[in-house]
Scaffold this motif. Structure first.
Motif, mmCIF file in Angstrom:
data_model
loop_
_atom_site.group_PDB
_atom_site.id
_atom_site.type_symbol
_atom_site.label_atom_id
_atom_site.label_comp_id
_atom_site.label_asym_id
_atom_site.label_seq_id
_atom_site.Cartn_x
_atom_site.Cartn_y
_atom_site.Cartn_z
ATOM 1 N N HIS A 1 32.206 32.785 7.221
ATOM 2 C CA HIS A 1 31.728 34.143 6.954
ATOM 3 C C HIS A 1 31.552 34.305 5.451
ATOM 4 O O HIS A 1 32.461 33.991 4.680
ATOM 5 C CB HIS A 1 32.731 35.184 7.469
ATOM 6 C CG HIS A 1 32.213 36.572 7.376
ATOM 7 N ND1 HIS A 1 31.589 37.204 8.434
ATOM 8 C CD2 HIS A 1 32.182 37.446 6.348
ATOM 9 C CE1 HIS A 1 31.212 38.412 8.057
ATOM 10 N NE2 HIS A 1 31.561 38.580 6.790
ATOM 11 N N VAL A 2 30.381 34.759 5.037
ATOM 12 C CA VAL A 2 30.087 34.909 3.617
ATOM 13 C C VAL A 2 29.755 36.356 3.283
ATOM 14 O O VAL A 2 29.270 37.108 4.131
ATOM 15 C CB VAL A 2 28.925 33.984 3.167
ATOM 16 C CG1 VAL A 2 29.340 32.529 3.281
ATOM 17 C CG2 VAL A 2 27.656 34.246 3.967
ATOM 18 N N GLY A 3 30.032 36.711 2.041
ATOM 19 C CA GLY A 3 29.710 38.043 1.553
ATOM 20 C C GLY A 3 28.374 38.058 0.830
ATOM 21 O O GLY A 3 27.709 37.023 0.706
ATOM 22 N N GLN A 4 28.029 39.204 0.326
ATOM 23 C CA GLN A 4 26.757 39.363 -0.367
ATOM 24 C C GLN A 4 26.692 38.576 -1.669
ATOM 25 O O GLN A 4 25.620 38.206 -2.119
ATOM 26 C CB GLN A 4 26.493 40.851 -0.631
ATOM 27 C CG GLN A 4 26.167 41.638 0.614
ATOM 28 C CD GLN A 4 24.852 41.219 1.233
ATOM 29 O OE1 GLN A 4 23.860 41.027 0.535
ATOM 30 N NE2 GLN A 4 24.843 41.054 2.563
ATOM 31 N N ASP A 5 27.833 38.299 -2.282
ATOM 32 C CA ASP A 5 27.846 37.584 -3.557
ATOM 33 C C ASP A 5 28.207 36.107 -3.411
ATOM 34 O O ASP A 5 28.401 35.408 -4.398
ATOM 35 C CB ASP A 5 28.820 38.256 -4.532
ATOM 36 C CG ASP A 5 28.390 39.671 -4.874
ATOM 37 O OD1 ASP A 5 27.176 39.915 -4.970
ATOM 38 O OD2 ASP A 5 29.272 40.540 -5.027
ATOM 39 N N ASP A 6 28.326 35.641 -2.176
ATOM 40 C CA ASP A 6 28.629 34.235 -1.928
ATOM 41 C C ASP A 6 27.330 33.445 -1.775
ATOM 42 O O ASP A 6 26.238 33.971 -2.004
ATOM 43 C CB ASP A 6 29.494 34.103 -0.670
ATOM 44 C CG ASP A 6 30.836 34.808 -0.826
ATOM 45 O OD1 ASP A 6 31.421 34.726 -1.923
ATOM 46 O OD2 ASP A 6 31.290 35.436 0.154
ATOM 47 N N LEU A 7 27.438 32.184 -1.348
ATOM 48 C CA LEU A 7 26.232 31.394 -1.106
ATOM 49 C C LEU A 7 25.339 32.115 -0.096
ATOM 50 O O LEU A 7 25.835 32.695 0.877
ATOM 51 C CB LEU A 7 26.605 30.030 -0.538
ATOM 52 C CG LEU A 7 27.273 29.038 -1.486
ATOM 53 C CD1 LEU A 7 27.719 27.804 -0.708
ATOM 54 C CD2 LEU A 7 26.342 28.659 -2.618
ATOM 55 N N PRO A 8 24.020 32.084 -0.295
ATOM 56 C CA PRO A 8 23.125 32.732 0.676
ATOM 57 C C PRO A 8 23.158 32.010 2.023
ATOM 58 O O PRO A 8 23.436 30.804 2.102
ATOM 59 C CB PRO A 8 21.750 32.643 0.021
ATOM 60 C CG PRO A 8 21.861 31.634 -1.058
ATOM 61 C CD PRO A 8 23.304 31.517 -1.443
ATOM 62 N N VAL A 9 22.871 32.757 3.068
ATOM 63 C CA VAL A 9 22.919 32.218 4.430
ATOM 64 C C VAL A 9 22.061 30.965 4.563
ATOM 65 O O VAL A 9 22.472 29.980 5.190
ATOM 66 C CB VAL A 9 22.497 33.303 5.445
ATOM 67 C CG1 VAL A 9 22.291 32.709 6.835
ATOM 68 C CG2 VAL A 9 23.538 34.416 5.488
ATOM 69 N N GLU A 10 20.864 30.970 3.991
ATOM 70 C CA GLU A 10 19.977 29.803 4.105
ATOM 71 C C GLU A 10 20.629 28.546 3.518
ATOM 72 O O GLU A 10 20.513 27.457 4.078
ATOM 73 C CB GLU A 10 18.642 30.047 3.410
ATOM 74 C CG GLU A 10 17.841 31.199 3.985
ATOM 75 C CD GLU A 10 18.070 32.509 3.234
ATOM 76 O OE1 GLU A 10 19.191 32.728 2.703
ATOM 77 O OE2 GLU A 10 17.137 33.319 3.189
#
Length: 197
Positions: free
Chosen positions: A91-100
């Motif tokens: 699970h990632v946040g808005q400031d983490d690595l992008p989903v792609e």
């Protein structure tokens, strides 16, 4: 009730997250055992203040425990640890690595969740290929140091009407207000302090 996470997790309405700082001095593994023993079917490892080696060791044991319990195991933020422990998802946040970028690293089979706080972020998560989104914080919360302002039930209402992706409501959800969140369309709610405390 539909599955929260397609193809991997049992149907469930509670999404539990770890938080060592709110666990009343109990080790995260002890708390996780109690959560899994109570029937929790989705567990996210979310520890912000630990060293990578300790996180990996805990996640390897949590992977074993969640497999034994038939529960879905998600690692927050740390794609490398999710891969090393063979978690079901990250699970990632808005400031983490992008989903792609995360998808390029983890391949097609690992679940990717992304936190969202606005319609624009929800649409972007869908377009990027997230498997589910976090919707929140619904209410003010202190379980994260870098949390944004509460998005209120209005954002939840918008997601219910406009987003076809599975989602989990999160942020300040407690025993006294969870019925309101469910009444607004949430089929799965994430709880932290209410469970680990």
């Amino acid at each position: 009730m539909p599955r929260l996470l397609p193809g991997t997790s049992p149907e469930t309405d509670v999404y539990a997250l770890t938080d060592d700082g709110l666990s009343l001095g109990r080790p995260v593994l002890d708390v996780a055992r109690a959560l899994l023993g109570s029937g929790i079917k989705i567990l996210q490892y979310r520890e912000k203040e630990k060293k990578a080696g300790q996180m990996l060791a805990e996640c390897l044991e949590l992977r074993r425990l969640t497999r034994e319990a038939g529960a879905c195991f998600i690692v927050n933020d740390h794609v490398d640890i999710a891969l090393l422990c063979e978690a079901d998802g990250v699970h990632v946040g808005q400031d983490d690595l992008p989903v792609e970028a995360v998808r390029r690293l983890v391949g097609p089979d690992m679940i990717i969740g992304q936190s969202t706080h606005s319609p624009e972020q929800a649409r972007a998560a869908v377009a990027a290929g997230a498997d589910y989104i976090g919707v929140g914080p619904i209410y003010p919360t202190k379980t994260k140091k870098d949390v944004c302002a509460a998005v209120t039930l209005d954002y939840l209402d918008w997601v219910v009407k406009h987003i076809d992706l599975p989602f989990v409501a999160i942020g300040g959800i407690k025993r006294h207000n969870i019925a309101d969140v469910v009444a607004h369309g949430a089929r799965c709610c994430a709880l932290v302090s209410e469970l680990v405390g």
